[in-house]
Design an enzyme around this catalytic site. Sequence first.
Site, PDB file in Angstrom:
ATOM      1  N   GLU A 111      42.580  60.828  11.516  1.00 18.45           N
ATOM      2  CA  GLU A 111      42.610  59.998  10.314  1.00 18.45           C
ATOM      3  C   GLU A 111      42.729  58.524  10.682  1.00 18.45           C
ATOM      4  O   GLU A 111      43.548  58.138  11.530  1.00 18.45           O
ATOM      5  CB  GLU A 111      43.797  60.351   9.410  1.00 18.45           C
ATOM      6  CG  GLU A 111      43.788  59.482   8.148  1.00 18.45           C
ATOM      7  CD  GLU A 111      45.052  59.555   7.304  1.00 18.45           C
ATOM      8  OE1 GLU A 111      45.985  60.296   7.658  1.00 18.45           O
ATOM      9  OE2 GLU A 111      45.077  58.832   6.281  1.00 18.45           O
ATOM     10  N   ASP A 165      57.955  51.864  17.168  1.00 18.59           N
ATOM     11  CA  ASP A 165      57.716  50.568  16.550  1.00 18.59           C
ATOM     12  C   ASP A 165      59.000  49.769  16.642  1.00 18.59           C
ATOM     13  O   ASP A 165      60.040  50.189  16.130  1.00 18.59           O
ATOM     14  CB  ASP A 165      57.324  50.795  15.078  1.00 18.59           C
ATOM     15  CG  ASP A 165      57.076  49.497  14.334  1.00 18.59           C
ATOM     16  OD1 ASP A 165      56.662  49.560  13.169  1.00 18.59           O
ATOM     17  OD2 ASP A 165      57.307  48.402  14.912  1.00 18.59           O
ATOM     18  N   ILE A 166      58.929  48.635  17.331  1.00 18.26           N
ATOM     19  CA  ILE A 166      60.122  47.797  17.443  1.00 18.26           C
ATOM     20  C   ILE A 166      59.829  46.471  16.782  1.00 18.26           C
ATOM     21  O   ILE A 166      58.873  45.792  17.124  1.00 18.26           O
ATOM     22  CB  ILE A 166      60.499  47.585  18.909  1.00 18.26           C
ATOM     23  CG1 ILE A 166      60.549  48.941  19.586  1.00 18.26           C
ATOM     24  CG2 ILE A 166      61.845  46.896  19.007  1.00 18.26           C
ATOM     25  CD1 ILE A 166      61.009  48.913  20.975  1.00 18.26           C
ATOM     26  N   ASP A 167      60.673  46.152  15.824  1.00 15.07           N
ATOM     27  CA  ASP A 167      60.423  45.016  14.949  1.00 15.07           C
ATOM     28  C   ASP A 167      61.570  44.034  15.065  1.00 15.07           C
ATOM     29  O   ASP A 167      62.732  44.419  14.969  1.00 15.07           O
ATOM     30  CB  ASP A 167      60.329  45.582  13.524  1.00 15.07           C
ATOM     31  CG  ASP A 167      59.838  44.567  12.538  1.00 15.07           C
ATOM     32  OD1 ASP A 167      60.144  43.370  12.693  1.00 15.07           O
ATOM     33  OD2 ASP A 167      59.145  44.975  11.588  1.00 15.07           O
ATOM     34  N   CYS A 201      66.304  32.762  15.277  1.00 12.92           N
ATOM     35  CA  CYS A 201      65.325  32.988  14.211  1.00 12.92           C
ATOM     36  C   CYS A 201      65.813  34.076  13.275  1.00 12.92           C
ATOM     37  O   CYS A 201      66.806  34.738  13.554  1.00 12.92           O
ATOM     38  CB  CYS A 201      63.985  33.482  14.779  1.00 12.92           C
ATOM     39  SG  CYS A 201      63.347  32.560  16.141  1.00 12.92           S
ATOM     40  N   CYS A 203      60.597  33.450  18.522  1.00 10.28           N
ATOM     41  CA  CYS A 203      60.442  32.334  19.447  1.00 10.28           C
ATOM     42  C   CYS A 203      60.592  32.889  20.854  1.00 10.28           C
ATOM     43  O   CYS A 203      60.906  34.053  21.035  1.00 10.28           O
ATOM     44  CB  CYS A 203      61.489  31.259  19.171  1.00 10.28           C
ATOM     45  SG  CYS A 203      63.171  31.788  19.574  1.00 10.28           S
ATOM     46  N   ARG A 223      55.624  40.105  15.070  1.00 12.33           N
ATOM     47  CA  ARG A 223      57.024  40.042  15.489  1.00 12.33           C
ATOM     48  C   ARG A 223      57.532  41.304  16.171  1.00 12.33           C
ATOM     49  O   ARG A 223      58.718  41.608  16.091  1.00 12.33           O
ATOM     50  CB  ARG A 223      57.894  39.785  14.260  1.00 12.33           C
ATOM     51  CG  ARG A 223      57.722  40.872  13.248  1.00 12.33           C
ATOM     52  CD  ARG A 223      58.398  40.556  11.949  1.00 12.33           C
ATOM     53  NE  ARG A 223      58.416  41.763  11.134  1.00 12.33           N
ATOM     54  CZ  ARG A 223      58.361  41.792   9.819  1.00 12.33           C
ATOM     55  NH1 ARG A 223      58.303  40.666   9.151  1.00 12.33           N
ATOM     56  NH2 ARG A 223      58.390  42.919   9.166  1.00 12.33           N
ATOM     57  N   LYS A 279      49.599  50.843  12.978  1.00 15.30           N
ATOM     58  CA  LYS A 279      48.597  49.818  13.242  1.00 15.30           C
ATOM     59  C   LYS A 279      47.871  50.093  14.550  1.00 15.30           C
ATOM     60  O   LYS A 279      48.482  50.386  15.568  1.00 15.30           O
ATOM     61  CB  LYS A 279      49.317  48.484  13.337  1.00 15.30           C
ATOM     62  CG  LYS A 279      48.425  47.283  13.462  1.00 15.30           C
ATOM     63  CD  LYS A 279      49.215  46.049  13.003  1.00 15.30           C
ATOM     64  CE  LYS A 279      48.306  44.864  12.859  1.00 15.30           C
ATOM     65  NZ  LYS A 279      48.220  44.075  14.046  1.00 15.30           N
TER      66      LYS A 279
END
Lengths: 510, 467
Positions: B46, B111-113, B124, B130, B165, B315
């Site tokens: 998919e 997934d690391i955000d 930040c 940054c 990010r 993604k």
Amino acid sequence: MQLGGRRKKNSINPLSELYGQHLQFYGQPPLENISLSEFETFAVERLKLLKTVENLGVSHVKLTEQYRNKLESQLRTLNFPYRPDAKSQSGSTEYEKRRKDHISHFILRLAYCQTEDLRRWFIQQEVDLFRFRFNVLVPEQQLDFLHKNNLRYDTISSEEKLKLKDQLINSSFGVSGVKVMEHEFYKVPFQDALDLVRLRKVYLKQGYAYIPHQDIVTIVLNDFRTRLSKALALTARSLPAVHSDERLQPLLNHLSHAYVGQDYSIQKNVGKISLDQIDSLSGKSFPLCMRQLHQSLRENHHLRHGGRMQYGLFLKGIGLSLEQALQFWKMEFIRGKVDADKFDKAYAYSIRHMFGKEGKRTDYTPYSCMKVILSNPPSQGDHHGCPFRHSDPELLKQKLQVYKVSPSGINQILELVKGMHYQLACQKYFELTHNIEDSSFSLNHPNQYFLESQKLLGGGKDIKREMDAPQRSQENSASKGSTATQEVAANTSQHLAEMTEDLDSFFQDA
Amino acid sequence: MPSSDYDPASLPDLLPLYYRRLFPFSQYYRWLSYGGVQKNYFQNREFSFTLKDDIYVRYQSFSTQNELEKEMQKMNPYKIDVGAVYSHRPSQHNTVKSGTFQALEKELVFDIDMTDYDDVRSCCSAADICSKCWTLMTIAIRILDRALRDDFGFQHRLWVYSGRRGVHCWVCDEAARKLSVAARSAVTEYLSLVKGGDETVKKVVLTEPIHPFISNSLDVVKGYFTQYALDDQDLMGSKESVEKVLALVPEDILFLQEFEKEKKPEKRWNLIVTEAKRKQSTAKKGQYFEKEIMLQYCYPRLDANVSKGVNHLLKSPFSVHPKTGRISVPIDVSELDKFDPFSVPTISLICEELDRPRPGEEKEKLEDGKEKEDEKDAIEKRKIRDYKRTSLAKYIKYFDQFLDGMARSWKGERLRKSDKAKQMKPVPLNNPEVEIVAEADIIVRRRSEVLSHSHLGYNVLSCNYAW
């Protein structure tokens, strides 16, 4: 092969052959004839047993002395096997118990194979029961069980043990250097040891888990769980044949409905609550988890997914209609960073989904306390979950102070939290905020909290009447609120009605 | 390297160019076919596209690489997500009997955000990053990559920059793709150390014994802590920051007075560490607060829901991030410390680079005209030369190396399968009364077979499986 319960023969007791083992994997279904009444009795008693297992599992740490004693006494009361050796008992009684254990398990499989939720519940309780009974066996008996059931896991050599000694010591609790060299260690693919991996209680290397003999029970449980899961899926396919038997269908339906009791899925008071009442209701009648979510929503004008689900479904359960819900969430989100357009695009869909108007049209049920406590723990930025379970005790204390709970009350609550009695803690909160001594109900659902509170504050009689009819509709397809419980074959209706009352009252007391 | 100012409004013009001349379709197809070892693996995958105006379409699937290319060039998606391999072609899921359409396999993903670290970074917050806080991603990759390789034995791990990010990890081993939901959940929990939401102050609690995984992770953190936490984040500098750290320390500590007097961050931290070591040698129960602090401030925070579901969409690598314009490029882990998210090429940059003439290009054009190749070949060759002209080249090269690494295992699998096909006989299952009545049977059995027979290898699977 027909066994007709021939207990008179002393020379060769067929039961002793079949039921030589105290514990079994339930690999083979029973092949005999039994009477309908035995069928019903066995099923109901096992269900009571599993319900006890469930309740004990939530209110106690598993396998502590208290847990063991309570479970053992229930096994004894309901006449299920609880002692590993049959010899100390009078011969046939123990075998009779094992036969009951065997047959009742398979009957409940029929009742609990149909939906994902039912299966998950059944598997969870059976696994917990199995864990208890496996732990009652002494190590030699455990090893014997493993071998008799063809579970031969690979052991590691002494050289390897020496090489990995430090890691092995640091991976498992209670394993000293001496123990490492003396006892067996099993090397098992990590996929077969998930419970140990999940809790990081085992050493992992290159995809293999190195398990000390003392922990092999977890592996066995995993195996048991897998087999049962597989079996239930297969059973579900033969169900149409079983359901066509009119004698069995009503009982099986009632059994699977009974486990959940009241699940607040049918909206009984739709539209009776107006949106401007919610703020005051949150202070008076919401359980702490929902009060927290509501406050967070008002403050941040936003809630993350976990919070939206938990709170949104709760609101549905107290009687908000879809239109009201959409209005409620939209009004609040707009005050934050979300504009009307984005709300319609991104969030409205999921609210409609909650009400069963999108996707596979499942009408989701509001979360029970069990679900809130055990699944989906909150992380950074979340406000859902059970505050008694998931909040830092200090923060919980502060929160209770803000909500004007007395210092002695707060202490009582914190004591209960320390003992992991989260639902009892919430009940205490109920008692303190409503100024009563004894809550007279056993809390297991946030919507139950709301209804009880409303009842107390003068909500009235119509709420009470609606609470008495246990119904469930997890899948909101053609039959909304299955009518199977009402339609019972004429012959057994009387008997069934008695038994169902008996079951219901049992669950109310639990 | 300049990113050539990116303007989101230019996406509708840039995307067609990107999908026609730059997107590495052949490598992408090579990846998702996994060597053709399993029939219809690519066809049953998919994809989901986010189109202009936030139109979201799911259950996209394609029969060939060509079909994928044509569709993407037609739709010009703003975002591309990759989902699971299903039991049937996702584009036909509505025609399948309800209940039989199931997600079967998918890479194990993480997934690391950076937003999940907002409570522990001072430079930040929210979507900003940054160079100071990017170190958190470096630490995360080091820790997780080591664990996935050494503890779980996964060989083929692809780390990808998310475009804004965070980072994603795609674990592509066959064993990983076949993991059940329960297994993914167990792996995720094994890798999780930071627990609790806003209501929790102390998010890391360590008890004895300290598991080798935790020790290994701490070793990584220690390597970065001084530079990252003490210097860049000034953990021991501002009053606010110090208070937050001290909130994680037990109440009965002895160094407070000395702490107030000491101004140097490193010395302050040393006080904490010394006190911890002192307590560890005296008290019965370990007091590991210095380790707990380091982990709370530096240890990776995973989004568990992304990793647990077999059908979760994530993604795609080489997708564009609409807000920043950056391409989701693979990260070369061997050069991890040099990775700079701000020098990742944007779609506007690489499109611009396409138009820049390169030395020697004139000569190439002439050669092209002389050679008698069929047009398709020429287009392919030109496309290969196209991305090579841009900053995207090195990332695609790295991706190629990653695929080469996997290809070696595919070859072995194909050989094994062909051998088995020659001596095919049904493998008996535990329940002789089972009949194959529907595809659903096979799926159910197959999934549970992975769980119970995985120690025998993957032999059982290929035999009884019929797509």
